[in-house]
Design an enzyme around this catalytic site. Sequence first.
Site, mmCIF file in Angstrom:
data_model
loop_
_atom_site.group_PDB
_atom_site.id
_atom_site.type_symbol
_atom_site.label_atom_id
_atom_site.label_comp_id
_atom_site.label_asym_id
_atom_site.label_seq_id
_atom_site.Cartn_x
_atom_site.Cartn_y
_atom_site.Cartn_z
ATOM 1 N N SER A 25 10.856 -0.259 -0.172
ATOM 2 C CA SER A 25 9.709 0.358 -0.117
ATOM 3 C C SER A 25 8.822 -0.865 -0.816
ATOM 4 O O SER A 25 8.596 -1.978 -0.134
ATOM 5 C CB SER A 25 9.755 1.572 -1.275
ATOM 6 N N HIS A 52 8.654 2.044 3.708
ATOM 7 C CA HIS A 52 7.521 2.789 3.394
ATOM 8 C C HIS A 52 6.431 2.009 3.645
ATOM 9 O O HIS A 52 5.965 0.992 3.029
ATOM 10 C CB HIS A 52 7.469 3.188 1.951
ATOM 11 N N ASP A 145 14.126 7.445 -2.810
ATOM 12 C CA ASP A 145 14.554 7.252 -1.416
ATOM 13 C C ASP A 145 15.740 6.224 -1.341
ATOM 14 O O ASP A 145 15.493 5.123 -1.382
ATOM 15 C CB ASP A 145 13.358 7.344 -0.588
#
Length: 202
Positions: A25, A52, A145
């Site tokens: 991310s 992401h 995540d």
Amino acid sequence: MMDTHQTIAQALQGRHIEAVAIGGSAGGVNALLSVLPGLPPHFSRPVIVVLHVQGGRQSQLAEVFQRKLDLPVREASDKETIVPGTLYFAPSDYHLSVETDASFSLSCEPPVNFARPAIDLMMISAADTYGAGLLGILLTGANHDGAAGLAAIGEAGGMTVAQDPDEAMVGTMPGEAIRLRMPDLILPLAGIRCLLSMLENT
């Protein structure tokens, strides 16, 4: 790096890695730019990446990385058969899953962990498909995540790697993975690059 090389070699001993799943991310693009250009042009595993990215606009990741790598790089498509020696990026605003016939599926289901694509969904589905043949790598990021996904890979017998949180631009994501289920290796980016280059010798 010699000690790191030996540690990686020991972790790879007896394993047959068929595919690589990577998640990241915040700071993930720069992390990948440190890791993936080390892949040899004859690299024989598919590499599946979920980063992401900001929703509502087309991802340029495939184009950026194709200029940096000798491997084919593309954005994953629905129902596409996964080809060895290819780097795949999840498209923006779609969850990416790996089907049991080694093809991709895309969906517009609600975000998971506030993210779409979600690292967890990709890694859990890839673990179901590749089992002990999967290498999962979780990089820098600001939420949790990928922690459950990396744990699922480990539970399926696959090999798990977290970026060293102390080196990561944002250590929350790899730190959460380490807290949830200790990975096989915790490595700086240079070590992850070394690991990927060593796969061709296993």
